[in-house]
Motif scaffolding. Structure first.
Motif, PDB file in Angstrom:
ATOM      1  N   PHE A   1       0.812  -1.208   0.000  1.00 45.50           N
ATOM      2  CA  PHE A   1       0.000   0.000   0.000  1.00 45.50           C
ATOM      3  C   PHE A   1       0.851   1.265   0.000  1.00 45.50           C
ATOM      4  O   PHE A   1       0.347   2.341  -0.318  1.00 45.50           O
ATOM      5  N   THR A   2       2.125   1.129   0.370  1.00 43.49           N
ATOM      6  CA  THR A   2       2.988   2.313   0.347  1.00 43.49           C
ATOM      7  C   THR A   2       3.147   2.835  -1.072  1.00 43.49           C
ATOM      8  O   THR A   2       3.046   4.043  -1.336  1.00 43.49           O
ATOM      9  N   ALA A   3       3.396   1.917  -2.010  1.00 39.74           N
ATOM     10  CA  ALA A   3       3.524   2.330  -3.406  1.00 39.74           C
ATOM     11  C   ALA A   3       2.211   2.885  -3.942  1.00 39.74           C
ATOM     12  O   ALA A   3       2.198   3.868  -4.696  1.00 39.74           O
TER      13      ALA A   3
ATOM     14  N   PHE B   1     -10.626   8.664   4.037  1.00 36.94           N
ATOM     15  CA  PHE B   1     -11.562   7.597   4.372  1.00 36.94           C
ATOM     16  C   PHE B   1     -10.942   6.212   4.248  1.00 36.94           C
ATOM     17  O   PHE B   1     -11.624   5.219   4.508  1.00 36.94           O
ATOM     18  N   ILE B   2      -9.676   6.109   3.842  1.00 35.83           N
ATOM     19  CA  ILE B   2      -8.976   4.826   3.804  1.00 35.83           C
ATOM     20  C   ILE B   2      -7.960   4.835   4.941  1.00 35.83           C
ATOM     21  O   ILE B   2      -6.936   5.506   4.861  1.00 35.83           O
ATOM     22  N   PRO B   3      -8.225   4.105   6.047  1.00 30.81           N
ATOM     23  CA  PRO B   3      -7.329   4.203   7.208  1.00 30.81           C
ATOM     24  C   PRO B   3      -5.910   3.777   6.916  1.00 30.81           C
ATOM     25  O   PRO B   3      -4.972   4.305   7.501  1.00 30.81           O
ATOM     26  N   ILE B   4      -5.706   2.812   6.002  1.00 31.79           N
ATOM     27  CA  ILE B   4      -4.356   2.305   5.770  1.00 31.79           C
ATOM     28  C   ILE B   4      -3.493   3.326   5.059  1.00 31.79           C
ATOM     29  O   ILE B   4      -2.268   3.206   5.013  1.00 31.79           O
ATOM     30  N   PHE B   5      -4.133   4.389   4.483  1.00 32.07           N
ATOM     31  CA  PHE B   5      -3.382   5.455   3.843  1.00 32.07           C
ATOM     32  C   PHE B   5      -3.010   6.559   4.824  1.00 32.07           C
ATOM     33  O   PHE B   5      -2.572   7.614   4.432  1.00 32.07           O
TER      34      PHE B   5
ATOM     35  N   ARG C   1      -0.062   4.369  -2.192  1.00 28.12           N
ATOM     36  CA  ARG C   1      -0.264   5.683  -1.587  1.00 28.12           C
ATOM     37  C   ARG C   1       0.560   6.754  -2.296  1.00 28.12           C
ATOM     38  O   ARG C   1       0.083   7.867  -2.549  1.00 28.12           O
ATOM     39  N   VAL C   2       1.823   6.429  -2.609  1.00 28.39           N
ATOM     40  CA  VAL C   2       2.675   7.384  -3.306  1.00 28.39           C
ATOM     41  C   VAL C   2       2.080   7.739  -4.666  1.00 28.39           C
ATOM     42  O   VAL C   2       2.034   8.911  -5.075  1.00 28.39           O
ATOM     43  N   TRP C   3       1.612   6.723  -5.376  1.00 21.58           N
ATOM     44  CA  TRP C   3       0.988   6.971  -6.685  1.00 21.58           C
ATOM     45  C   TRP C   3      -0.254   7.821  -6.533  1.00 21.58           C
ATOM     46  O   TRP C   3      -0.501   8.734  -7.329  1.00 21.58           O
ATOM     47  N   TYR C   4      -1.054   7.566  -5.495  1.00 22.12           N
ATOM     48  CA  TYR C   4      -2.283   8.325  -5.290  1.00 22.12           C
ATOM     49  C   TYR C   4      -1.969   9.780  -4.972  1.00 22.12           C
ATOM     50  O   TYR C   4      -2.628  10.695  -5.472  1.00 22.12           O
TER      51      TYR C   4
END
Length: 287
Positions: free
Chosen positions: A130-132, A147-151, A134-137
C-alpha cells in the motif's frame, strides 16, 4: 363627358393588354396559420383530446417515465427479474471459468505453469504494497484519501482507556501487623508529630459509604474508590465527613490522637476488591 369616358376606356384597354402579356404563374396554396378543430372539446376533456393529437409526438417525454421504463428495477413487473437473472448467470459463468483456469494451472506441471502458480500464491498470501499505492495516489490526486485508514500518515499507538493509577498511603508509617494474621487488613504505626496528632488521608477519590463506631470506641470509615476498590479506615478519633460525601485523593478523612500514659495508636486499614479482602500492600506502597 365623352373625353373622360374615352380616357377610362383607353386605360382599361391598356391594363387588359398588360395582364395578357404577363405569363400565367401557378401559385401554391399557402397553409392556413391555424385550423380550428372540427369538434370542440370541453374543459374536462381538453387534456385527453390534446394528448391524442398527432402533433404531440414532437414534445419531449417525461424523464421520470423514461427512467422507470428503462431502469428495470426490482419492483418493476417484467424485465427487472430477467436482467438480474442474466447478469447473475454471467457472473457465475465468469467465476467458474476463472476457477477452472486457476485449477488447470495448478494441475499442470510445466515450466511455465510454475511461474503462474508462484504469482497466484504470492498474490493470495502476501499483503499488498500500500505504500507504493499511496505514493501513486498522492502524485496523481494531491493527497491521500482520509476515508482509507491504511493510507494514514502514521500509526498512532494504542492507549489504554482505563489505566490504573497509583494509590497513595493513608498515613506515613510502618506496618506492625501484616495481612496474613487476620486476612482482613493491616495495622499501621503512624509517625506522630510534635502535636501528638496524626492526619489520615484518602488513598484515592471516592464516596463515603459508612461511618460507624468500633467496640473500643474508635471510628471506622468505609469509602468506595474507583476500580472496584473499597477501603476501610479504623481506630480514628474524629472526622468531619458525613455519609455520601465525595472526597479527592489526599483529602483528610479524620485524625488520630495519642493520649498520655497509653500506647501509640495504630491505624486499621483494609482493602476490598470485588467484595473480597486483599492485602493492601498489593495495591499501595508503604515504603
Amino acid at each position: 363627358m365623352d373625353l373622360k369616358s374615352d380616357i377610362k376606356n383607353r386605360r382599361k384597354e391598356r391594363i387588359r393588354s398588360l395582364l395578357e402579356e404577363i405569363p400565367n404563374i401557378e401559385t401554391a396554396e399557402v397553409p392556413p396559420l391555424f385550423v380550428m378543430p372540427e369538434k370542440s372539446t370541453s374543459f374536462k376533456e381538453w387534456g385527453t383530446g390534446f394528448k391524442k393529437n398527432e402533433e404531440q409526438s414532437s414534445i419531449e417525454p417525461d424523464p421520470e417515465v423514461m427512467w422507470k421504463e428503462r431502469r428495470g428495477g426490482w419492483e418493476e413487473p417484467g424485465g427487472g427479474g430477467s436482467k438480474f437473472s442474466s447478469g447473475f448467470i454471467r457472473r457465475v459463468i465468469a467465476s467458474v471459468l476463472v476457477f477452472g483456469a486457476v485449477w488447470g494451472v495448478f494441475a499442470v506441471h510445466q515450466q511455465w505453469s510454475y511461474k503462474v502458480q508462484a504469482f497466484i500464491s504470492d498474490a493470495l498470501s502476501n499483503d499488498m504494497d500500500f505504500t507504493a499505492v499511496r505514493v501513486w495516489y498522492e502524485e496523481n490526486f494531491n493527497g491521500a484519501p482520509a476515508f482509507i485508514p491504511i493510507f494514514g500518515d502514521k500509526d498512532e499507538p494504542a492507549q489504554k482507556a482505563a489505566a490504573q493509577h497509583e494509590l497513595s498511603a493513608p498515613v506515613a508509617g510502618s506496618i506492625v501487623e501484616p495481612f496474613a494474621s487476620t486476612l482482613k487488613g493491616v495495622e499501621i504505626m503512624p509517625q506522630i508529630d510534635s502535636t501528638l496528632n496524626v492526619t489520615v488521608k484518602s488513598i484515592d477519590m471516592g464516596r463515603v459509604l459508612s461511618i460507624s463506631k468500633e467496640l473500643d470506641g474508635g471510628i471506622r470509615i468505609a469509602v468506595q474508590h474507583s476500580g472496584g476498590i473499597t477501603a476501610e479506615y479504623g481506630h480514628l478519633n474524629g472526622t468531619k465527613l458525613e455519609i455520601d460525601d465525595w472526597i479527592q485523593g489526599g483529602d483528610e478523612l479524620g485524625w488520630m490522637l495519642e493520649k498520655e500514659g497509653s500506647s501509640a495508636p495504630t491505624l486499621f486499614f483494609a482493602v476490598m476488591k470485588d467484595k473480597t479482602y486483599i492485602d493492601p500492600t498489593e495495591v499501595i506502597s508503604f515504603d
